[in-house]
Design a protein around this motif. Sequence first.
Motif, mmCIF file in Angstrom:
data_model
loop_
_atom_site.group_PDB
_atom_site.id
_atom_site.type_symbol
_atom_site.label_atom_id
_atom_site.label_comp_id
_atom_site.label_asym_id
_atom_site.label_seq_id
_atom_site.Cartn_x
_atom_site.Cartn_y
_atom_site.Cartn_z
ATOM 1 N N ARG A 1 14.695 36.436 -59.205
ATOM 2 C CA ARG A 1 14.010 37.012 -60.122
ATOM 3 C C ARG A 1 12.638 36.045 -60.368
ATOM 4 O O ARG A 1 11.379 36.349 -60.613
ATOM 5 N N HIS A 2 12.979 34.750 -60.513
ATOM 6 C CA HIS A 2 12.153 33.870 -60.994
ATOM 7 C C HIS A 2 11.164 33.721 -59.750
ATOM 8 O O HIS A 2 9.843 33.672 -60.050
ATOM 9 N N ASP A 3 11.499 33.974 -58.602
ATOM 10 C CA ASP A 3 10.435 33.522 -57.434
ATOM 11 C C ASP A 3 9.641 34.855 -57.285
ATOM 12 O O ASP A 3 8.585 34.822 -56.875
ATOM 13 N N ARG A 4 10.313 36.132 -57.634
ATOM 14 C CA ARG A 4 9.558 37.320 -57.420
ATOM 15 C C ARG A 4 8.508 37.691 -58.612
ATOM 16 O O ARG A 4 7.574 38.400 -58.538
ATOM 17 N N VAL A 5 9.020 37.138 -59.821
ATOM 18 C CA VAL A 5 8.109 37.339 -60.936
ATOM 19 C C VAL A 5 7.197 36.516 -61.690
ATOM 20 O O VAL A 5 6.273 36.326 -61.693
ATOM 21 N N THR A 6 8.212 35.325 -62.223
ATOM 22 C CA THR A 6 7.625 34.418 -63.047
ATOM 23 C C THR A 6 6.974 33.367 -61.893
ATOM 24 O O THR A 6 5.608 32.898 -62.376
ATOM 25 N N LYS A 7 7.390 32.761 -60.867
ATOM 26 C CA LYS A 7 6.564 32.072 -60.109
ATOM 27 C C LYS A 7 5.528 32.490 -59.557
ATOM 28 O O LYS A 7 4.111 32.212 -59.403
ATOM 29 N N LEU A 8 5.575 33.821 -59.188
ATOM 30 C CA LEU A 8 4.482 34.910 -58.642
ATOM 31 C C LEU A 8 3.400 34.833 -59.455
ATOM 32 O O LEU A 8 2.227 34.403 -59.174
ATOM 33 N N ALA A 9 3.621 35.034 -60.686
ATOM 34 C CA ALA A 9 2.533 35.192 -61.886
ATOM 35 C C ALA A 9 1.934 33.686 -62.025
ATOM 36 O O ALA A 9 0.723 33.594 -62.104
ATOM 37 N N ALA A 10 2.669 32.633 -62.064
ATOM 38 C CA ALA A 10 2.336 31.251 -62.184
ATOM 39 C C ALA A 10 1.404 30.874 -61.214
ATOM 40 O O ALA A 10 0.308 30.226 -61.233
ATOM 41 N N TYR A 11 1.821 31.003 -59.902
ATOM 42 C CA TYR A 11 1.160 30.497 -58.742
ATOM 43 C C TYR A 11 -0.259 31.327 -58.520
ATOM 44 O O TYR A 11 -1.262 30.640 -58.287
ATOM 45 N N ALA A 12 -0.278 32.445 -58.875
ATOM 46 C CA ALA A 12 -1.677 33.258 -59.031
ATOM 47 C C ALA A 12 -2.612 32.701 -60.223
ATOM 48 O O ALA A 12 -3.861 32.442 -59.855
ATOM 49 N N THR A 13 -1.742 32.585 -61.259
ATOM 50 C CA THR A 13 -2.528 31.767 -62.579
ATOM 51 C C THR A 13 -3.300 30.540 -61.934
ATOM 52 O O THR A 13 -4.318 30.253 -62.502
ATOM 53 N N ALA A 14 -2.564 29.822 -61.408
ATOM 54 C CA ALA A 14 -3.091 28.489 -60.691
ATOM 55 C C ALA A 14 -4.045 28.586 -59.833
ATOM 56 O O ALA A 14 -4.862 27.644 -59.252
ATOM 57 N N GLY A 15 -4.189 29.835 -59.138
ATOM 58 C CA GLY A 15 -5.368 29.778 -58.161
ATOM 59 C C GLY A 15 -4.890 29.502 -56.708
ATOM 60 O O GLY A 15 -5.732 29.274 -55.969
ATOM 61 N N ILE A 16 -3.549 29.211 -56.518
ATOM 62 C CA ILE A 16 -3.031 28.863 -55.150
ATOM 63 C C ILE A 16 -3.510 30.018 -54.325
ATOM 64 O O ILE A 16 -2.997 31.068 -54.670
ATOM 65 N N PRO A 17 -4.348 29.775 -53.181
ATOM 66 C CA PRO A 17 -4.507 30.810 -52.474
ATOM 67 C C PRO A 17 -3.508 31.580 -51.603
ATOM 68 O O PRO A 17 -3.706 33.023 -51.582
ATOM 69 N N LEU A 18 -2.543 30.771 -51.140
ATOM 70 C CA LEU A 18 -1.299 31.740 -50.654
ATOM 71 C C LEU A 18 -0.031 31.386 -51.206
ATOM 72 O O LEU A 18 0.230 30.428 -51.300
ATOM 73 N N TYR A 19 0.781 32.498 -51.229
ATOM 74 C CA TYR A 19 2.110 32.223 -51.811
ATOM 75 C C TYR A 19 2.935 33.122 -50.783
ATOM 76 O O TYR A 19 2.961 34.383 -50.678
ATOM 77 N N LEU A 20 3.891 32.650 -49.942
ATOM 78 C CA LEU A 20 4.819 33.207 -49.121
ATOM 79 C C LEU A 20 6.186 33.147 -49.673
ATOM 80 O O LEU A 20 6.792 32.167 -49.879
ATOM 81 N N LEU A 21 6.733 34.486 -49.784
ATOM 82 C CA LEU A 21 8.243 34.646 -50.591
ATOM 83 C C LEU A 21 8.905 35.046 -49.327
ATOM 84 O O LEU A 21 8.960 36.092 -48.861
ATOM 85 N N ALA A 22 10.208 34.351 -49.117
ATOM 86 C CA ALA A 22 11.158 34.456 -48.328
ATOM 87 C C ALA A 22 12.168 35.104 -48.949
ATOM 88 O O ALA A 22 13.033 34.141 -49.763
ATOM 89 N N ASP A 23 12.451 36.522 -49.020
ATOM 90 C CA ASP A 23 13.239 36.945 -50.208
ATOM 91 C C ASP A 23 14.685 37.295 -49.361
ATOM 92 O O ASP A 23 14.705 38.430 -48.660
ATOM 93 N N ARG A 24 15.642 36.525 -49.292
ATOM 94 C CA ARG A 24 16.879 37.000 -48.717
ATOM 95 C C ARG A 24 17.642 37.664 -49.302
ATOM 96 O O ARG A 24 18.766 38.514 -48.760
ATOM 97 N N TRP A 25 17.197 37.962 -50.572
ATOM 98 C CA TRP A 25 18.210 38.915 -51.271
ATOM 99 C C TRP A 25 17.583 40.244 -51.789
ATOM 100 O O TRP A 25 17.987 40.878 -52.817
ATOM 101 N N ASP A 26 16.440 40.674 -51.017
ATOM 102 C CA ASP A 26 15.795 41.808 -51.331
ATOM 103 C C ASP A 26 16.732 43.017 -51.190
ATOM 104 O O ASP A 26 17.517 42.920 -50.142
ATOM 105 N N PRO A 27 16.624 43.837 -52.084
ATOM 106 C CA PRO A 27 17.728 45.263 -52.064
ATOM 107 C C PRO A 27 17.472 45.888 -50.917
ATOM 108 O O PRO A 27 18.376 46.571 -50.214
ATOM 109 N N ASP A 28 16.350 45.861 -49.862
ATOM 110 C CA ASP A 28 16.042 46.419 -48.781
ATOM 111 C C ASP A 28 16.494 45.556 -47.434
ATOM 112 O O ASP A 28 16.217 46.117 -46.361
ATOM 113 N N GLY A 29 17.042 44.300 -47.682
ATOM 114 C CA GLY A 29 17.262 43.426 -46.662
ATOM 115 C C GLY A 29 16.358 42.463 -46.606
ATOM 116 O O GLY A 29 15.129 42.234 -47.378
#
Length: 194
Positions: A122-150
């Motif tokens: 949840r932190h990687d999908r929501v909290t960190k996503l918003a914070a990294y965008a706020t910081a203006g980091i150009p690219l965020y790559l999320l490797a979601d091993r636990w995504d409900p769809d695989g």
Amino acid sequence: MTVVAVSEDPGQRWDDLVRFWEEMEWPEGSKVEIIEGIVTVSPAPGLHHNAIAASMQRPLYAVIPRNWSIFQTQAIAVPSRRAMFIPDLLVYPDRENPESDTHLPAALAELVVEVTSAYNARHDRVTKLAAYATAGIPLYLLADRWDPDGPTLTLYGEPEGDVYRPLSTAKFGEPVALPAPFDLELDTCEFPDT
């Protein structure tokens, strides 16, 4: 994951929170972050988690400028979000005389990579996503091993405020293209099963 509440005072100064994070003796090997003003202590990532990060790190070295570094355990600060994160991978231009020996300003990062764990997805999908965008980091790559769809990789970019635009999504095993300044196709065929 263990959560240590630092203060119930929303007016607590960022500098005091960082000093607490820096000076406290945390369990050896643990990952200690500040998430929304709360210090969180979690176990070190496991073998599969680290193998995914390592398989993404190797090809990045071939495309980054010589004066950039790739870190696996470097803290980055997003004071406006009361956050100190330790991304699984951080691509960062080298700087002389950084302001702190313990953390770097997130706003200077070129790419952050997070690999989810069952307890922090949840932190990687929501909290960190918003914070990294706020910081203006150009690219965020999320490797979601636990995504409900695989297991899924999602590349986010074009930050505006606290929102990223999803640039591409792929299942583990499919390639993921990183745009300029990387211009790299990441092969995910060797990612271990969750």
